[in-house]
Design an enzyme around this catalytic site. Sequence first.
Site, PDB file in Angstrom:
ATOM      1  N   HIS A  75      -0.530  -6.622  -7.454  1.00 31.05           N
ATOM      2  CA  HIS A  75      -0.218  -5.570  -6.480  1.00 31.05           C
ATOM      3  C   HIS A  75       0.441  -6.154  -5.244  1.00 31.05           C
ATOM      4  O   HIS A  75       0.349  -7.346  -4.980  1.00 31.05           O
ATOM      5  CB  HIS A  75      -1.456  -4.736  -6.134  1.00 31.05           C
ATOM      6  N   TYR A 203      -8.861   0.192   1.642  1.00 25.97           N
ATOM      7  CA  TYR A 203      -9.935   0.021   2.627  1.00 25.97           C
ATOM      8  C   TYR A 203      -9.977   1.287   3.487  1.00 25.97           C
ATOM      9  O   TYR A 203      -8.940   1.687   4.025  1.00 25.97           O
ATOM     10  CB  TYR A 203      -9.644  -1.164   3.543  1.00 25.97           C
ATOM     11  N   PRO A 295     -17.070 -10.228   2.876  1.00 19.25           N
ATOM     12  CA  PRO A 295     -16.145  -9.919   1.774  1.00 19.25           C
ATOM     13  C   PRO A 295     -14.880  -9.159   2.198  1.00 19.25           C
ATOM     14  O   PRO A 295     -13.936  -9.067   1.408  1.00 19.25           O
ATOM     15  CB  PRO A 295     -16.987  -9.072   0.818  1.00 19.25           C
ATOM     16  N   LYS A 299     -11.737 -13.225   0.836  1.00 25.38           N
ATOM     17  CA  LYS A 299     -11.267 -14.598   1.021  1.00 25.38           C
ATOM     18  C   LYS A 299     -12.152 -15.661   0.374  1.00 25.38           C
ATOM     19  O   LYS A 299     -11.734 -16.815   0.237  1.00 25.38           O
ATOM     20  CB  LYS A 299     -11.150 -14.914   2.523  1.00 25.38           C
ATOM     21  N   TYR A 387      -3.271 -11.874   4.889  1.00 26.19           N
ATOM     22  CA  TYR A 387      -3.946 -11.238   3.764  1.00 26.19           C
ATOM     23  C   TYR A 387      -3.504 -11.876   2.444  1.00 26.19           C
ATOM     24  O   TYR A 387      -4.323 -12.134   1.555  1.00 26.19           O
ATOM     25  CB  TYR A 387      -3.651  -9.729   3.782  1.00 26.19           C
TER      26      TYR A 387
HETATM   27  C1  PHB Z   1     -13.453  -6.561  -4.914  1.00 26.85           C
HETATM   28  O1  PHB Z   1     -12.641  -6.117  -5.723  1.00 26.85           O
HETATM   29  O2  PHB Z   1     -14.595  -6.875  -5.251  1.00 26.85           O
HETATM   30  C2  PHB Z   1     -13.026  -6.716  -3.496  1.00 26.85           C
HETATM   31  C3  PHB Z   1     -11.736  -6.383  -3.133  1.00 26.85           C
HETATM   32  C4  PHB Z   1     -11.318  -6.545  -1.816  1.00 26.85           C
HETATM   33  C5  PHB Z   1     -12.207  -7.017  -0.885  1.00 26.85           C
HETATM   34  C6  PHB Z   1     -13.506  -7.365  -1.253  1.00 26.85           C
HETATM   35  C7  PHB Z   1     -13.919  -7.207  -2.565  1.00 26.85           C
HETATM   36  O3  PHB Z   1     -11.801  -7.168   0.401  1.00 26.85           O
END
Ligand code: PHB
Length: 394
Positions: A75, A203, A295, A299, A387
């Site tokens: 992506h 998010y 999380p 990272k 990112y």
């Molecule tokens: C996940 O897919 O578990 C995941 C994705 C993005 C994040 C944290 C966890 O920022």
Amino acid sequence: MATTRTQVAIIGGGPAGLLLSHILHRAGIESIVLERQSRSYVLERIRAGVLEAGTIALLRAVGLGDRMDREGHPHDGAAIAWEGRPRFFIDTMKYTGKQMMAYGQTAITEDLYAARDAAGGTIIDQAANVQPHDVISDRPFVTYEKEGLSHRIDCDYVAGCDGFHGVSRASIPATVLKTYEKSYPFGWLGIMSPTPPYPDLCYCYSSRGFALASMRNPMLSRYYIQCDLDAEVEDWPDERFWEEFKSRCPEDMAEKIVTGPSIEKSIAPLRSFVAEPMRYGRLFLAGDAAHIVPPTGAKGLNLAVSDVFYLSRGLIEFYRNGKTLYLDCYSDMALRRVWASARISWWLTMLLHRFPNETPFEQQMRFNQFDYLQASAHAQASLAEQYVGLPFEA
Ligand code: PHB
Ligand code: APR
């Protein structure tokens, strides 16, 4: 006590330890991995699953890209949906020309075990009382117990890849080690569901708290919501989770969420932690053994991979030509990247969550931060660059 010898003794068979062992093997360097848990336990752990561009490139370069490229979901960034405000996309492709990949840590761990098995690598699981010794001498060794017998491995170097609760960091004297820590006043409640995922990694910021839509494959989705620190999984039956999740994302997004039964549900507190230095004599820390990030931004695994990149480069240099230039700068170099990821994951955590007892002023700062991101190509480029992952240092 049965004694064996290897070049690098690796404590911990998570992604960091296994990847290190794999890369060393490709360079003709022997290692033994000592893992406290059983293999099935390690393989069942569910963790984040978003790979930075540098992680993808490294996995491909060391022959671990085939399944990732087949099954992973590339992506071009991720969306941020902000309650009552226009949606914003962290466009890594536009600003950096680089893609990311949704590919679970569980799958990476499977790939690593398969690669080590195919190469005849030694991974000793259920190794108890693992302990590094004499790491500030030229002759370090590691002891452990297995099925009631005591063993000793003599080696040139010890790699401490044993996660946050491991023995490696704990064996460095407190007078040497400096630690930095921040805990956040909430956790993430995550579920895995065998349903088609929402198409974008998204998010969400809402006055009810943070939420995140992520994915593992076309029939496996991963969702998270911010929860109180004292929340219990039992308090969150699936229906309650979905209802809360949908209430935290924009209506047009909520309509597209395909709900279904969860096959896993867990709660994790959020924490930032960094230990310095990442080297003590002939003991080198890598991955969660040296640092934990919240999380937000995914990272953790990526940092484990960059540590292993730097550490393997140093060990390969030593075994090829006897020089220790890269080993000597390992800690400083790895830590520069660790702090960069610690900062961006802290920043995203502060930006996207509801904080209890926050003042109206602090809330306005957060809203303005988002508005600035939304309006400024410079701010967007900066976030996209971080990112997607900063480059590894030469
Ligand atoms: C996940 O897919 O578990 C995941 C994705 C993005 C994040 C944290 C966890 O920022
Ligand atoms: N002896 C041997 N093995 C140990 C010991 C010990 N005393 N203590 C811990 N271990 C093992 C754990 O059982 C685990 O399998 O070390 C391994 C460490 O693996 P991880 O915790 O997965 O850490 P790491 O390999 O650094 O990977 C980092 O994990 O937590 C996530 O977000 C993080 O994705 C990142 C990744």
